[in-house]
Design an enzyme around this catalytic site. Structure first.
Site, PDB file in Angstrom:
ATOM      1  N   GLU A 170      29.236 -50.763  22.992  1.00 37.36           N
ATOM      2  CA  GLU A 170      29.026 -50.346  21.600  1.00 37.36           C
ATOM      3  C   GLU A 170      29.943 -51.219  20.759  1.00 37.36           C
ATOM      4  O   GLU A 170      31.150 -50.987  20.691  1.00 37.36           O
ATOM      5  CB  GLU A 170      29.380 -48.854  21.437  1.00 37.36           C
ATOM      6  N   CYS A 202      32.344 -48.744  12.183  1.00 39.13           N
ATOM      7  CA  CYS A 202      31.471 -49.777  12.760  1.00 39.13           C
ATOM      8  C   CYS A 202      30.139 -49.854  12.031  1.00 39.13           C
ATOM      9  O   CYS A 202      29.529 -50.914  11.968  1.00 39.13           O
ATOM     10  CB  CYS A 202      31.250 -49.520  14.237  1.00 39.13           C
TER      11      CYS A 202
END
Ligand code: NAD
Length: 457
Positions: free
Chosen positions: A211, A245
């Site tokens: 990720e 993010c």
């Protein structure tokens, strides 16, 4: 006990079958939920200390997300664990086929510092639900949260089931990855370290979920609702001081509405974070000096049309809007991961597309527009991990949607059912009865080609 003997202990525990039953898994999930709720106040304090998050923000983006993930897993675990019935093709008649969800074994979960609580514990929910044993490695850069989580985990789980390890990433993890074969590595963090982990995992053929980060663009078309766009972009970009993010990294806006949008954006920034964000309850701080120095350099990249103030001692950078940045500037080449928002005008779609394609496969794409053809155009033309239309970042809170990147922004996905699948192997099982065993399947084969062509097509 050395780290390696601890890992071998985990492996033994997994192989004993102790983690397999639905009752065991559910009991662990319930225990985790009640321990989190018991330590709720301490978690708030830790997140405030590490990142100056308010209680409300901590619930919405950290604790609440994990509780929701736990509730989903507890509610659906039994169904998720059922072998999935699938059809069987003619050549295998009268067999029956099923797909079994099989736990992977010893899985390693590595988390970053920006959402230090949920990015470690959300994947843990999936790993427990799928029946694995787990090594948890929090980020060393959010130490207060890392130590509350250690308290929670070690209070409720024996270390041969869930092992919690702290320390500097490379120093702690590299020897482990060299001397032990994990069954899966789930990593959240920067693309640079992700690449490194992928290489180490490849050496032992360990599957990974990565990720990662990247530049998530926000496109605003001329027909967008600018007031709504400004609010939704501002909250997603400046919560946690931009250290998210899936924060909009930069805005590409149709030139005809740029000035109006900038006005709206300035108004909402002041409304959300006051004229003095340093003292705003709603505004966070930069995690450490290294990150502060990196982000602060971006401010000089263009013309500051809002914000721009900072205080190194307090690790504070004001919500800042930049115009006039060059695409070749570091601010447009690197992931910003801070409260600096370049706003770039475009005349036509192709111009905007060329800019986005410099950093292909973003983790997220945000499209602000009304016309369905326009929305369709962007959906079709930008391969991305996930998309919000007329919204930013909120898609990650919907556990019915998979969350993950593609290409440079990651490999694999999780959340809700997708987490269970990520931490399970889908084992194909075909059972064939013995009462029917046609001779056609056995030699001599000569002369059977025509029949084979009829059956196998
Ligand atoms: P970080 O520096 O805390 O590193 C992440 C983890 O990797 C830490 O636990 C660290 O100890 C470990 N680590 C570091 N170097 C290592 C090495 N050589 N070997 C093994 N482990 C190592 O966090 P970060 O990388 O600065 O996090 C920020 C980045 O993470 C940003 O790029 C952001 O976009 C990305 N991110 C992605 C997501 C997502 O869900 N896709 C979520 C949050 C952050």
């Amino acid at each position: 006990m050395t780290d390696i003997s601890r890992l071998i202990q985990l492996q033994k525990y997994f192989r004993s079958g102790a983690t397999r039953s639905v009752s065991f898994r559910k009991a662990q999930l319930r225990q985790l939920k009640s321990a989190i709720l018991q330590h709720e106040e301490e978690i708030y304090e830790a997140l405030a200390k590490d990142l100056k998050k308010s209680k409300e923000e901590s619930w919405v983006t950290e604790i609440g997300l994990v509780i929701a993930e736990l509730n989903t897993a507890i509610r659906h675990l039994h169904t998720w664990m059922q072998p999935e019935k699938v059809k069987t093709n003619l050549v295998n008649f009268p067999s029956k086929s099923r797909i079994y969800a099989e736990p992977l074994g010893v899985v390693l979960i590595i988390a970053p510092w920006n959402y230090p609580f949920q990015l470690l514990l959300n994947p843990l929910v999936g790993a427990i639900a799928a029946g694995n044993v787990v090594v948890l490695k929090p980020s060393e850069f959010a130490p207060a949260t890392a130590s509350v989580m250690e308290k929670i985990i070690t209070e409720i789980f024996p270390e041969e089931y869930i092992l919690y390890i702290q320390g500097e990433g490379a120093a702690v993890l590299q020897p482990m990855m060299q001397d032990f074969r994990f069954d899966h590595i789930f990593y959240t963090g920067s693309t640079t370290v992700g690449r490194h982990i992928y290489k180490m995992a490849a050496d032992k053929l360990v599957p990974v979920t990565l990720e990662l980060g990247g530049k998530s663009p926000c496109i605003i078309e001329a027909d967008a609702n600018l007031k709504v766009a400004a609010r939704r972009i501002a909250i997603a970009k400046f919560s946690n001081a931009g250290q998210m993010c899936v924060a909009p990294d930069y805005v590409l806006i149709h030139e005809s509405v740029k000035e109006e949008f900038l006005q709206q954006l300035k108004i909402v920034i002041e409304k959300f974070f006051t004229k003095d964000p340093l003292h705003s309850y709603n505004y966070g701080k930069i995690i450490n000096e290294k990150q502060f120095n990196r982000i602060q350099q971006y401010v000089a990249s263009g013309t500051v049309v809002h914000g721009g103030r900072y205080d190194k001692e307090k690790l504070y950078i004001e919500p800042t809007i930049l115009t006039g940045v060059k695409i070749s500037d570091p601010v447009m080449q690197e992931e910003i991961f801070g409260p600096v928002l370049p706003v770039i005008g475009f005349q036509d779609k192709e111009e905007a597309l060329n800019i986005i394609q410099q950093n292909p496969n973003p983790l997220s794409l945000y499209i602000y527009a009304s016309g369905s053809n326009t929305i369709h155009y962007w959906l079709q033309n930008i391969p991305a991990g996930g998309v919000c239309v007329n919204n930013s970042s909120w898609h990650i809170t919907n556990h019915h949607l998979p969350f993950g990147g593609r290409g440079n922004s990651g490999i694999g996905q999780y959340h809700g059912r997708f987490s269970f699948d990520t931490f399970s192997h889908r084992k194909a099982v075909m059972k064939t009865p013995t009462w029917f065993d046609p001779a056609i399947k056995y030699p001599p084969f000569k002369g059977k080609l025509k029949l084979f062509k009829k059956i196998i097509k």
